[in-house]
Design an enzyme around this catalytic site. Sequence first.
Site, PDB file in Angstrom:
ATOM      1  N   THR A 175       3.697  11.625  40.032  1.00 26.75           N
ATOM      2  CA  THR A 175       4.204  10.736  38.991  1.00 26.75           C
ATOM      3  C   THR A 175       3.107  10.368  38.004  1.00 26.75           C
ATOM      4  OG1 THR A 175       5.948   9.783  40.372  1.00 26.75           O
ATOM      5  CG2 THR A 175       5.192   8.455  38.532  1.00 26.75           C
ATOM      6  N   PHE A 222       7.862  18.517  39.420  1.00 30.08           N
ATOM      7  CA  PHE A 222       9.217  18.171  38.983  1.00 30.08           C
ATOM      8  C   PHE A 222       9.256  16.889  38.173  1.00 30.08           C
ATOM      9  CE2 PHE A 222       9.168  15.333  42.595  1.00 30.08           C
ATOM     10  CZ  PHE A 222      10.087  14.329  42.292  1.00 30.08           C
ATOM     11  N   LYS A 223       8.252  16.037  38.334  1.00 28.71           N
ATOM     12  CA  LYS A 223       8.233  14.766  37.604  1.00 28.71           C
ATOM     13  C   LYS A 223       8.236  14.979  36.086  1.00 28.71           C
ATOM     14  CE  LYS A 223       7.924  12.347  41.430  1.00 28.71           C
ATOM     15  NZ  LYS A 223       6.821  11.517  41.845  1.00 28.71           N
ATOM     16  N   ASP A 224       7.748  16.137  35.631  1.00 27.70           N
ATOM     17  CA  ASP A 224       7.748  16.426  34.190  1.00 27.70           C
ATOM     18  C   ASP A 224       9.159  16.471  33.625  1.00 27.70           C
ATOM     19  OD1 ASP A 224       4.943  16.732  33.832  1.00 27.70           O
ATOM     20  OD2 ASP A 224       5.034  18.775  34.612  1.00 27.70           O
TER      21      ASP A 224
END
Length: 491
Positions: free
Chosen positions: A161, A128-130
């Site tokens: 991250t 999800f960090k993308d």
Amino acid sequence: MQYVSTRAAASAASQSPQQFSDILLGGLAPDGGLYLPTEYPQVTGAELDAWRKLSYAELAFEILKKFATDIPEADLKALTAKTYTADVYRNAREGEAAADITPLRVLEESKGKKLVLQALSNGPTLAFKDMAMQLLGNLFEYALAKKDAELNIFGATSGDTGSAAEYAMRGKKGIRVFMLSPHKKMSAFQTAQMFSLQDPNILNIAVEGVFDDCQDMVKAVSNDLPFKAKQKIGTVNSINWARVVAQVVYYFRGYLAATTSNDQKVSFTVPSGNFGNICAGHIARMMGLPIAKLVAATNENDVLDEFFRTGVYRVRKSAETYHTSSPSMDISKASNFERFIYDLVGRDAERTRALFTKVETHGGFDLSGYPGSDGDEFTKVAQYGFKSGKSTHQDRLDTIRDVADDYGIVIDTHTADGIKVARENLEPGVTMIVLETALAAKFNETILEALGEDAERPAGFENIEALPQRFVVMSSDVAKMKDYIATNTGL
């Protein structure tokens, strides 16, 4: 839109409001606080109606322009259009449309209760960090080009991250990345994703310690203002405001995709360690998004769960921080928590400073309202919709098996924590959306334990662990870390 530090009143240097571009590259405020807007922009029902028809990139532009008012709208629109494309977020599962960027999948619907999974892991590093980091890379490059400047990013990661930042920043003009990670405490896949990068502007440092040691070093370096200025230090951790505001977008997207009218509410369950992801949900709710509950799902490192149950925020020491099978949440000091506490105590900067000074000196604070505690602010938590829950290794195994058997999809360990806690907080008439953390392939060791077979890998990641790795191992010595940064920047 202007920004102030959560500790602004105690420092003349941070009393003057800043604009978005002023704080984009810096991370922490000069007084050690975190930046927040002077007020949250409000979203109207008419806007929500209009936004239902937008693409993800168009929605990102509409939301971000409320916060980045000093960036020309044409430039901001070009940046979001460049970031949120089906080519960048190409790792959609079977049955998902890559162009949706964050597609929803209904898992359970019974007796008025509905459980939905929002896919956030279709980007280049499968996490999800993308969603925020790809935008941050483009924003950084844009801002640096405007100033003909350079930036040395100094960050810390517990797993996702780091790779998201490095993939977003690799090859970017004027940018170097110094990324700290806890030595031998990430999954083999996560480690390989980072350490196999050979780009000269990417420098990986494995720190002998836990994630909190890495995060403390980032804050220590950021608080050395002369060093930070000389070495042109910035950060991509969620202490960076742009990271958080980019994550606000997918809360709006999830709500709009899960509802048909604005009189409906949804809840979100968010696997959380550092509080950045769920803090974005808090901001979305403060903007007027109809969110009923924000549920923080923790693993065995249950600092946040303890706070939302009891009002006690108690940071664990390194020796008390567990190394778990959902390692990206192996965090015992939630750096973004200060933003929520600032709102909770009525945006009282002096109160916020006092509480987080207490974290440094006494290891935490107590807002439970009992005699001898710091006050009764904890009674206000319910007004912000927060709930919490905890998941263990056995819970993760059971949930991974259940979801694979019942719905035919394999989820990662952190998402399993989220689904387990979400099920405990379902309520009739309110759709519960679980935010996916990563694709299962990133945590194959536990998938193999749970299912007896390997997780499927997207194309291009088949043998990533076999690639040559480039990194250095260092102690958690701030002085030595500064020497390493100075040596490798040449400044």
